[in-house]
Design an enzyme around this catalytic site. Sequence first.
Site, short mmCIF file in Angstrom:
data_model
loop_
_atom_site.label_atom_id
_atom_site.label_comp_id
_atom_site.label_asym_id
_atom_site.label_seq_id
_atom_site.Cartn_x
_atom_site.Cartn_y
_atom_site.Cartn_z
N GLU A 92 -11.05 5.45 3.75
CA GLU A 92 -11.05 6.18 2.51
C GLU A 92 -12.25 6.28 1.71
O GLU A 92 -12.07 7.13 0.91
CB GLU A 92 -9.86 5.50 1.70
CG GLU A 92 -8.48 5.25 2.14
CD GLU A 92 -7.78 6.68 2.70
OE1 GLU A 92 -8.31 7.76 2.27
OE2 GLU A 92 -6.48 6.49 3.32
N TYR A 129 0.78 -1.14 -0.26
CA TYR A 129 -0.04 -0.14 -0.05
C TYR A 129 0.81 1.31 0.19
O TYR A 129 1.91 1.37 0.83
CB TYR A 129 -0.79 0.00 1.26
CG TYR A 129 -1.53 1.45 1.56
CD1 TYR A 129 -2.39 2.04 0.69
CD2 TYR A 129 -1.36 2.06 2.92
CE1 TYR A 129 -2.99 3.40 1.01
CE2 TYR A 129 -1.88 2.97 3.21
CZ TYR A 129 -2.60 3.83 2.05
OH TYR A 129 -3.41 5.04 2.59
N VAL A 130 0.56 2.32 -0.93
CA VAL A 130 1.38 3.52 -1.15
C VAL A 130 0.70 4.65 -0.34
O VAL A 130 -0.64 4.77 -0.82
CB VAL A 130 1.36 3.97 -2.59
CG1 VAL A 130 2.31 4.96 -2.72
CG2 VAL A 130 2.13 2.48 -3.41
N ALA A 131 0.97 5.07 0.64
CA ALA A 131 0.77 6.26 1.52
C ALA A 131 1.06 7.56 1.14
O ALA A 131 2.30 7.47 1.24
CB ALA A 131 0.70 5.87 2.97
N TYR A 132 0.45 8.64 1.07
CA TYR A 132 0.95 9.99 0.88
C TYR A 132 0.24 11.08 1.94
O TYR A 132 0.74 12.02 1.78
CB TYR A 132 0.81 10.42 -0.57
CG TYR A 132 -0.84 10.14 -1.08
CD1 TYR A 132 -1.71 11.25 -0.82
CD2 TYR A 132 -1.22 9.02 -1.84
CE1 TYR A 132 -3.03 11.24 -1.33
CE2 TYR A 132 -2.35 9.00 -2.13
CZ TYR A 132 -3.38 9.99 -2.19
OH TYR A 132 -4.60 10.06 -2.50
N SER A 149 -2.65 11.31 5.33
CA SER A 149 -2.48 10.76 6.96
C SER A 149 -2.19 9.43 7.35
O SER A 149 -1.87 9.19 8.33
CB SER A 149 -3.83 11.12 7.67
OG SER A 149 -4.92 10.27 7.16
#
Length: 151
Positions: free
Chosen positions: A78, A6-9, A11
């Site tokens: 989300e 998973y790619v988080a950008y 919070s």
Amino acid sequence: MKRKIYVAYGSNMDLAQMAYRCPQAKLLGKGLMKDWQLLFKGSQTGSYATIEQAGNHEVPVLLWEISRSDEARLNVYEGYPKFYYKKTVQVKTENGLVTGMVYIMHEERETGIPSAEYYDVLEQAYKEFGFDLKILQEACRVSHDKSRQNM
């Protein structure tokens, strides 16, 4: 147990929030999404981070290994699929390219200004992981300018 990257950008770069939301998630490292731009868009509850493809931009990200149950929790958090959709993307890391899943807000959403609390969470993560704060500041400026044009 099947796991994915998973790619988080946004919070979900906050370690404490991610530990609460996804207790089985494991931080793999950080990377950059080339030719993507960070923006803030929103809904009635506020403006939140999203990304859009844009040449000559980059977005710093964290890479997480998540379980199916973590992904199910993220889907709820989300607002998938109504608020955010999923996309498979390439992330540049110090060890080469990594493929992962990212949530992207639907493009028709209007730009806006994030709350101070939300922005502070992102700013803290940027500082903690050594990301360029100018990217975050520019995202606020561009989102603010676009939201004023839409008035």
